[in-house]
Scaffold this motif. Structure first.
Motif, PDB file in Angstrom:
ATOM      1  N   PRO A  15      29.572  12.645  24.486  1.00 28.13           N
ATOM      2  CA  PRO A  15      28.797  13.835  24.061  1.00 28.13           C
ATOM      3  C   PRO A  15      29.236  15.017  22.993  1.00 28.13           C
ATOM      4  N   SER A  16      30.789  15.121  23.287  1.00 31.05           N
ATOM      5  CA  SER A  16      31.255  16.250  22.334  1.00 31.05           C
ATOM      6  C   SER A  16      31.531  15.484  21.006  1.00 31.05           C
ATOM      7  N   ILE A  17      31.650  14.027  20.845  1.00 31.80           N
ATOM      8  CA  ILE A  17      31.821  13.199  19.524  1.00 31.80           C
ATOM      9  C   ILE A  17      30.550  13.497  18.684  1.00 31.80           C
ATOM     10  N   LEU A  18      29.580  13.388  19.490  1.00 34.46           N
ATOM     11  CA  LEU A  18      27.952  13.468  18.867  1.00 34.46           C
ATOM     12  C   LEU A  18      27.819  14.903  18.080  1.00 34.46           C
ATOM     13  N   ARG A  19      28.142  15.957  19.346  1.00 34.79           N
ATOM     14  CA  ARG A  19      27.993  17.179  18.921  1.00 34.79           C
ATOM     15  C   ARG A  19      28.909  17.820  17.644  1.00 34.79           C
ATOM     16  N   ASN A  20      30.004  17.188  17.767  1.00 39.59           N
ATOM     17  CA  ASN A  20      30.965  17.647  16.668  1.00 39.59           C
ATOM     18  C   ASN A  20      31.568  17.061  15.491  1.00 39.59           C
ATOM     19  N   MET A  78       9.790  19.670  31.004  1.00 40.31           N
ATOM     20  CA  MET A  78      10.805  19.250  30.069  1.00 40.31           C
ATOM     21  C   MET A  78      11.570  20.569  29.299  1.00 40.31           C
ATOM     22  N   ILE A  79      13.019  20.397  28.739  1.00 36.56           N
ATOM     23  CA  ILE A  79      13.632  21.353  28.249  1.00 36.56           C
ATOM     24  C   ILE A  79      13.685  21.090  26.813  1.00 36.56           C
ATOM     25  N   VAL A  80      13.962  22.027  25.905  1.00 35.57           N
ATOM     26  CA  VAL A  80      14.241  21.996  24.443  1.00 35.57           C
ATOM     27  C   VAL A  80      15.673  22.127  24.179  1.00 35.57           C
ATOM     28  N   VAL A  81      16.255  21.372  23.703  1.00 37.28           N
ATOM     29  CA  VAL A  81      17.679  21.207  23.339  1.00 37.28           C
ATOM     30  C   VAL A  81      17.880  21.512  21.600  1.00 37.28           C
ATOM     31  N   ASP A  82      18.583  22.711  21.383  1.00 35.66           N
ATOM     32  CA  ASP A  82      19.015  22.806  19.942  1.00 35.66           C
ATOM     33  C   ASP A  82      19.607  21.908  19.206  1.00 35.66           C
ATOM     34  N   MET A  83      19.565  21.446  17.954  1.00 31.45           N
ATOM     35  CA  MET A  83      20.347  20.704  17.224  1.00 31.45           C
ATOM     36  C   MET A  83      21.727  21.215  17.152  1.00 31.45           C
ATOM     37  N   PRO A  84      22.742  20.444  17.441  1.00 27.71           N
ATOM     38  CA  PRO A  84      24.090  20.908  17.381  1.00 27.71           C
ATOM     39  C   PRO A  84      24.469  21.003  15.769  1.00 27.71           C
ATOM     40  N   THR A  85      25.516  21.986  15.500  1.00 28.54           N
ATOM     41  CA  THR A  85      26.195  21.891  14.268  1.00 28.54           C
ATOM     42  C   THR A  85      27.444  21.307  14.213  1.00 28.54           C
ATOM     43  N   PRO A  86      27.393  19.999  13.725  1.00 32.38           N
ATOM     44  CA  PRO A  86      28.925  19.254  13.850  1.00 32.38           C
ATOM     45  C   PRO A  86      30.012  20.098  13.407  1.00 32.38           C
ATOM     46  N   GLY A  87      31.172  19.893  14.267  1.00 31.01           N
ATOM     47  CA  GLY A  87      32.255  20.725  14.272  1.00 31.01           C
ATOM     48  C   GLY A  87      32.301  22.052  14.561  1.00 31.01           C
ATOM     49  N   ASN A 124      26.380  24.286  25.426  1.00 31.59           N
ATOM     50  CA  ASN A 124      26.233  23.295  24.676  1.00 31.59           C
ATOM     51  C   ASN A 124      25.814  21.775  25.179  1.00 31.59           C
ATOM     52  N   GLY A 125      25.365  21.974  26.232  1.00 30.71           N
ATOM     53  CA  GLY A 125      25.048  20.703  27.176  1.00 30.71           C
ATOM     54  C   GLY A 125      23.659  19.929  26.598  1.00 30.71           C
ATOM     55  N   TYR A 126      23.824  18.707  26.466  1.00 31.65           N
ATOM     56  CA  TYR A 126      22.820  18.004  26.060  1.00 31.65           C
ATOM     57  C   TYR A 126      22.613  17.852  24.322  1.00 31.65           C
ATOM     58  N   GLN A 127      23.503  18.744  23.750  1.00 33.14           N
ATOM     59  CA  GLN A 127      22.893  18.688  22.205  1.00 33.14           C
ATOM     60  C   GLN A 127      23.567  17.440  21.491  1.00 33.14           C
ATOM     61  N   GLY A 128      24.527  16.782  22.265  1.00 34.06           N
ATOM     62  CA  GLY A 128      25.015  15.469  21.824  1.00 34.06           C
ATOM     63  C   GLY A 128      23.708  14.482  21.893  1.00 34.06           C
ATOM     64  N   LEU A 129      23.267  14.574  23.072  1.00 36.47           N
ATOM     65  CA  LEU A 129      22.018  13.379  23.434  1.00 36.47           C
ATOM     66  C   LEU A 129      21.068  13.632  22.127  1.00 36.47           C
ATOM     67  N   LYS A 130      20.884  15.026  21.922  1.00 33.94           N
ATOM     68  CA  LYS A 130      19.511  15.361  20.960  1.00 33.94           C
ATOM     69  C   LYS A 130      20.115  14.698  19.710  1.00 33.94           C
ATOM     70  N   ALA A 131      21.572  14.867  19.423  1.00 30.28           N
ATOM     71  CA  ALA A 131      21.886  14.297  17.850  1.00 30.28           C
ATOM     72  C   ALA A 131      21.762  12.755  17.882  1.00 30.28           C
ATOM     73  N   ALA A 132      22.037  12.231  19.129  1.00 31.10           N
ATOM     74  CA  ALA A 132      21.957  10.851  19.137  1.00 31.10           C
ATOM     75  C   ALA A 132      20.679  10.301  19.137  1.00 31.10           C
ATOM     76  N   ASP A 136      35.608  13.685  12.532  1.00 29.10           N
ATOM     77  CA  ASP A 136      36.690  14.451  11.870  1.00 29.10           C
ATOM     78  C   ASP A 136      36.943  15.419  12.950  1.00 29.10           C
ATOM     79  N   TRP A 137      36.364  15.984  13.658  1.00 35.41           N
ATOM     80  CA  TRP A 137      36.819  16.954  14.656  1.00 35.41           C
ATOM     81  C   TRP A 137      37.483  16.171  15.738  1.00 35.41           C
ATOM     82  N   PHE A 138      36.993  15.094  16.216  1.00 37.17           N
ATOM     83  CA  PHE A 138      37.526  14.475  17.193  1.00 37.17           C
ATOM     84  C   PHE A 138      38.859  13.722  16.763  1.00 37.17           C
ATOM     85  N   ARG A 139      38.928  13.456  15.505  1.00 36.68           N
ATOM     86  CA  ARG A 139      40.272  12.667  15.059  1.00 36.68           C
ATOM     87  C   ARG A 139      41.277  13.835  14.607  1.00 36.68           C
TER      88      ARG A 139
END
Length: 444
Positions: free
Chosen positions: A229-234, A1-10, A38-46, A237-240
């Motif tokens: 995934p990028s929306i969950l990561r960032n 199993m891999i470990v994915v660090d939590m993303p920082t929004p934006g 930054n792959g799978y950081q969005g999943l970790k956030a979700a 506000d970033w997406f908009r």
């Protein structure tokens, strides 16, 4: 199993490209390289949120479906009923078949894990234990690349009975279709996925309540899911911060035809064709734009007068066409409009599933009429017949294929009726190299 660090929004820059940023990286399709960016950081956030919170976040982002109609993705997810014992399914429509559309295939080739990550997030949000990616059977290289990425995800604990140790179970199947344009229609795709002939279903019931195997199902386009995934990561506000207020975010525009540098151009929604052409080197040297499609051959065509129309859902709709799949096909002054429309109509005739009479019979007769006009064997009365026959197909067919077949005919008559008349008066195509003149000028 891999470990994915939590993303920082934006944490990522609010500018395109997002989807295509790493397409030219070495072995961009491998899991180790996707994780390095930054792959799978969005999943970790979700997974740190509840499924309903994920749906609300995607709703708030304003992400709209990138497969044609532009329906809000989060809203579509929320339609899945939760008070049913039936299993839920997620189906990704990768049956990219619209003439001029070529964005999903390079995305899956270069960044398959971006799609896989989006699938896992979406499946978690709608509480689906099984997801499918339905791919055109002709693109064997894409199918191999996707299946290899799915295998990597299973080995890393990103798919299976315990996603990242969360207890969430998601299985993913890459399914190869048999190659049919009609299977791009979501209910025909579901029939094909179940092993039946791909034909549109009568609605209601809708897939959200009775889709795959008569169970609640969400069907989304490849680019729609890959954008999640990028929306969950960032964050929202970033997406908009990209795109427009009603059509936020980034997207891929496919430029093909008589353009200096054809290809995929990622930009915020609302960019104009004039701006895209500046990036693509303009129309090929020595020629000028004559007509173009904003969203593939099934969308009403535009002319150079529409160069500054914002290419978002509202701007294109207000100008009389549809954004569709953002397949921008460009044609210069050497192109015969009638011949181009005939070729498109032949395509729709061939791809009609034959289920409904207006489409099955109508597309056949549209081809016959257009052939007579293009060959110079028609009269002006045939133009009226062409219009009336188109009207018997558009809005009368079982699915949108009939509407798509009629769009280039109706719009070409609106913008280039004089060229149709030239075929009649000149007894044939004025752009035929065998003829000596093109509307009174020397032909080259």
């Amino acid at each position: 199993m891999i470990v994915v660090d939590m993303p920082t929004p934006g944490s990522e820059p609010a500018q395109a490209p997002v989807l295509s940023r790493h397409w030219d990286d070495d072995e961009s399709w491998l899991l180790e390289n996707y994780l390095a960016r930054n792959g799978y950081q969005g999943l970790k956030a979700a997974l740190a949120m509840t499924p309903d919170e994920v749906i609300d976040l995607v709703k708030a982002s304003g992400l709209r479906g990138r497969g044609g109609a532009g329906f809000p993705v989060g809203t579509k997810w929320s339609f899945i009923p939760q008070n049913t014992p039936k299993p839920h399914y997620l189906v990704v429509n990768a049956d990219e078949s619209e003439p001029g559309t070529c964005k999903d295939m390079p995305l899956m080739l270069a960044s398959p894990h971006m799609l896989v990550e989006g699938v896992i997030i979406a499946a978690y949000a709608i509480r689906a234990g099984t997801a499918f990616i339905y791919v055109r059977g002709e693109v064997a290289s894409v199918i191999r690349r996707l299946r290899a990425a799915v295998a990597e995800a299973y080995d890393a604990g990103l798919l299976g009975p315990d996603v990242l140790g969360s207890g969430v179970s998601v299985d993913l199947v890459v399914h190869a279709g048999a190659g049919a344009y009609i299977c791009g229609e979501e209910t025909a795709l579901l029939d094909s996925l179940e092993g039946r002939r791909g034909q549109p279903r009568l609605r209601p019931p809708f897939p959200a309540t009775e889709g795959l195997y008569a169970s609640p199902t969400v069907v989304n386009n490849v680019e729609s899911i890959a954008s999640v995934p990028s929306i969950l990561r960032n964050g929202v506000d970033w997406f908009r911060s990209m795109g427009t207020e009603r059509s936020p975010g980034f997207t891929l525009y496919s430029l093909s035809g008589h353009v200096t540098n054809p290809g995929q151009y990622e930009a915020g929604l609302g960019v104009t064709l004039r701006e895209l052409l500046d990036r693509a080197g303009g129309i090929r040297a020595g020629h000028e734009l004559k007509f173009w499609t904003p969203g593939g051959s099934s969308t009403p065509m535009f002319t150079p007068a529409h160069l500054d129309v914002p290419l978002d859902y509202e701007g294109v709709g207000a100008a009389g066409s549809m954004l569709g799949t953002k397949a921008v096909q460009l044609f210069d002054e050497t192109t015969c409009v009638v011949r181009a429309v005939l070729r498109w109509t032949e395509f729709y005739k061939h791809e009609s599933c034959g289920k409904c009479t207006p489409c099955r019979e109508g597309t056949y007769w549209l081809v016959q009429i257009l052939q007579r006009i293009e060959e110079g064997d028609a009269t002006e009365a045939d133009l009226d017949l062409l219009t009336s026959t188109t009207n018997t197909v558009v809005g009368k067919s079982f699915c949108a294929l009939g509407d798509g077949a009629g769009s280039p005919i109706a719009s070409s008559l609106q913008h280039f009726r004089d060229e149709y008349l030239a075929h009649l008066n000149g007894r044939g195509c004025p752009f035929d190299p065998a003829r000596s003149t093109v509307f009174g000028q020397e032909a080259h």
